[in-house]
Motif scaffolding. Structure first.
Motif, PDB file in Angstrom:
ATOM      1  N   ILE A 111       0.843  -1.200   0.000  1.00  0.00           N
ATOM      2  CA  ILE A 111       0.000   0.000   0.000  1.00  0.00           C
ATOM      3  C   ILE A 111       0.876   1.247   0.000  1.00  0.00           C
ATOM      4  CG2 ILE A 111      -1.658   1.360   1.359  1.00  0.00           C
ATOM      5  CD1 ILE A 111      -2.862  -1.399   2.239  1.00  0.00           C
ATOM      6  N   TYR A 112       1.885   1.270   0.875  1.00  0.00           N
ATOM      7  CA  TYR A 112       2.824   2.402   0.905  1.00  0.00           C
ATOM      8  C   TYR A 112       3.495   2.581  -0.454  1.00  0.00           C
ATOM      9  CZ  TYR A 112       7.445   4.445   1.196  1.00  0.00           C
ATOM     10  OH  TYR A 112       8.570   5.171   0.930  1.00  0.00           O
ATOM     11  N   ALA A 113       3.965   1.488  -1.039  1.00  0.00           N
ATOM     12  CA  ALA A 113       4.674   1.563  -2.321  1.00  0.00           C
ATOM     13  C   ALA A 113       3.760   2.087  -3.422  1.00  0.00           C
ATOM     14  CB  ALA A 113       5.243   0.190  -2.693  1.00  0.00           C
ATOM     15  N   LEU A 114       2.512   1.661  -3.422  1.00  0.00           N
ATOM     16  CA  LEU A 114       1.568   2.146  -4.428  1.00  0.00           C
ATOM     17  C   LEU A 114       1.295   3.643  -4.260  1.00  0.00           C
ATOM     18  CD1 LEU A 114      -0.982  -0.811  -4.595  1.00  0.00           C
ATOM     19  CD2 LEU A 114       0.696  -0.134  -6.335  1.00  0.00           C
ATOM     20  N   ILE A 115       1.096   4.073  -3.033  1.00  0.00           N
ATOM     21  CA  ILE A 115       0.882   5.503  -2.774  1.00  0.00           C
ATOM     22  C   ILE A 115       2.114   6.299  -3.200  1.00  0.00           C
ATOM     23  CG2 ILE A 115       0.583   7.250  -0.952  1.00  0.00           C
ATOM     24  CD1 ILE A 115      -1.191   5.142   0.498  1.00  0.00           C
ATOM     25  N   ALA A 116       3.290   5.817  -2.836  1.00  0.00           N
ATOM     26  CA  ALA A 116       4.529   6.512  -3.216  1.00  0.00           C
ATOM     27  C   ALA A 116       4.689   6.562  -4.726  1.00  0.00           C
ATOM     28  CB  ALA A 116       5.728   5.812  -2.573  1.00  0.00           C
ATOM     29  N   LEU A 117       4.340   5.482  -5.406  1.00  0.00           N
ATOM     30  CA  LEU A 117       4.438   5.445  -6.864  1.00  0.00           C
ATOM     31  C   LEU A 117       3.456   6.420  -7.514  1.00  0.00           C
ATOM     32  CD1 LEU A 117       5.798   4.110  -9.304  1.00  0.00           C
ATOM     33  CD2 LEU A 117       4.014   2.366  -9.223  1.00  0.00           C
ATOM     34  N   ILE A 118       2.248   6.483  -6.984  1.00  0.00           N
ATOM     35  CA  ILE A 118       1.255   7.428  -7.502  1.00  0.00           C
ATOM     36  C   ILE A 118       1.736   8.867  -7.309  1.00  0.00           C
ATOM     37  CG2 ILE A 118      -1.069   8.369  -7.099  1.00  0.00           C
ATOM     38  CD1 ILE A 118      -1.906   5.397  -6.480  1.00  0.00           C
ATOM     39  N   LEU A 119       2.225   9.180  -6.106  1.00  0.00           N
ATOM     40  CA  LEU A 119       2.726  10.528  -5.843  1.00  0.00           C
ATOM     41  C   LEU A 119       3.932  10.850  -6.722  1.00  0.00           C
ATOM     42  CD1 LEU A 119       2.376  10.709  -1.956  1.00  0.00           C
ATOM     43  CD2 LEU A 119       0.897  11.768  -3.692  1.00  0.00           C
ATOM     44  N   TYR A 120       4.801   9.903  -6.920  1.00  0.00           N
ATOM     45  CA  TYR A 120       5.976  10.101  -7.781  1.00  0.00           C
ATOM     46  C   TYR A 120       5.545  10.370  -9.224  1.00  0.00           C
ATOM     47  CZ  TYR A 120      10.238   9.037 -10.369  1.00  0.00           C
ATOM     48  OH  TYR A 120      11.311   9.103 -11.222  1.00  0.00           O
ATOM     49  N   THR A 121       4.574   9.600  -9.688  1.00  0.00           N
ATOM     50  CA  THR A 121       4.077   9.771 -11.058  1.00  0.00           C
ATOM     51  C   THR A 121       3.422  11.144 -11.218  1.00  0.00           C
ATOM     52  OG1 THR A 121       3.702   7.386 -11.210  1.00  0.00           O
ATOM     53  CG2 THR A 121       2.585   8.757 -12.836  1.00  0.00           C
ATOM     54  N   ILE A 122       2.615  11.554 -10.245  1.00  0.00           N
ATOM     55  CA  ILE A 122       1.981  12.877 -10.296  1.00  0.00           C
ATOM     56  C   ILE A 122       3.039  13.965 -10.304  1.00  0.00           C
ATOM     57  CG2 ILE A 122       0.578  14.526  -8.975  1.00  0.00           C
ATOM     58  CD1 ILE A 122      -1.108  12.059  -8.058  1.00  0.00           C
ATOM     59  N   LYS A 123       4.030  13.851  -9.468  1.00  0.00           N
ATOM     60  CA  LYS A 123       5.124  14.839  -9.401  1.00  0.00           C
ATOM     61  C   LYS A 123       5.863  14.922 -10.739  1.00  0.00           C
ATOM     62  CE  LYS A 123       9.326  15.909  -6.866  1.00  0.00           C
ATOM     63  NZ  LYS A 123      10.272  15.452  -5.864  1.00  0.00           N
ATOM     64  N   LYS A 124       6.150  13.783 -11.338  1.00  0.00           N
ATOM     65  CA  LYS A 124       6.832  13.765 -12.657  1.00  0.00           C
ATOM     66  C   LYS A 124       5.946  14.401 -13.724  1.00  0.00           C
ATOM     67  CE  LYS A 124      10.870  11.925 -12.300  1.00  0.00           C
ATOM     68  NZ  LYS A 124      12.064  12.639 -12.678  1.00  0.00           N
ATOM     69  N   PHE A 125       4.647  14.084 -13.699  1.00  0.00           N
ATOM     70  CA  PHE A 125       3.708  14.604 -14.686  1.00  0.00           C
ATOM     71  C   PHE A 125       3.584  16.118 -14.550  1.00  0.00           C
ATOM     72  CE2 PHE A 125      -0.660  15.602 -16.053  1.00  0.00           C
ATOM     73  CZ  PHE A 125      -0.569  15.201 -17.369  1.00  0.00           C
ATOM     74  N   ILE A 126       3.470  16.617 -13.328  1.00  0.00           N
ATOM     75  CA  ILE A 126       3.354  18.060 -13.096  1.00  0.00           C
ATOM     76  C   ILE A 126       4.663  18.753 -13.443  1.00  0.00           C
ATOM     77  CG2 ILE A 126       3.090  19.826 -11.298  1.00  0.00           C
ATOM     78  CD1 ILE A 126       1.031  17.968  -9.982  1.00  0.00           C
ATOM     79  N   GLY A 127       5.783  18.106 -13.155  1.00  0.00           N
ATOM     80  CA  GLY A 127       7.097  18.681 -13.433  1.00  0.00           C
ATOM     81  C   GLY A 127       7.359  18.886 -14.922  1.00  0.00           C
TER      82      GLY A 127
END
Length: 129
Positions: A111-127
């Motif tokens: 669950i932690y890894a999935l949340i971290a992956l989602i946040l990482y993907t959002i950060k990359k997309f916004i960046g």
């Protein structure tokens, strides 16, 4: 769990007898432990060293190292709790309990890894915008 530990003890006793017969040596338990644990430890060290060198090259190596260390600690902890239950007769000593505890850690980690992956993907997309 008790049956599992008794089986493991029987296997270790058989290995002890086989090693003594194979080499014609009659080692004490301390001598046998010195050599067997020493050799198993060194083989394990070289395998772990090689694997960690591979992990070192990966993007999230610190996360992987932290997971391995934590999982190892949790494994020791759940078996220590099960042994404590057997010694004090407070609870049932069952291998399934240890597995259930480790499953709990693994599920929460996923669950932690999935949340971290989602946040990482959002950060990359916004960046990229």
């Amino acid at each position: 769990m008790k049956d599992f530990i008794m089986l493991m003890a029987e296997i270790v006793n058989e290995i002890h007898d086989i090693l003594n017969e194979m080499f014609g040596l009659h080692m004490t338990d301390k001598e046998l432990h010195f050599w067997v644990i020493g050799i198993v430890g060194m083989v394990t060290f070289f395998i772990v060293y090689f694997l960690f060198k591979l992990i070192e090259k990966m993007k999230w190596s610190i996360t992987i190292y932290a997971f391995i260390y934590t999982f190892t600690g949790m494994t020791v902890l759940v078996f220590a709790i099960e042994l404590q239950q057997a010694i004090t007769n407070r609870g049932n000593m069952e291998f399934a309990d240890a597995i259930a505890g480790l499953k709990g850690f693994l599920v929460l980690f996923v669950i932690y890894a999935l949340i971290a992956l989602i946040l990482y993907t959002i950060k990359k997309f916004i960046g990229k915008r």
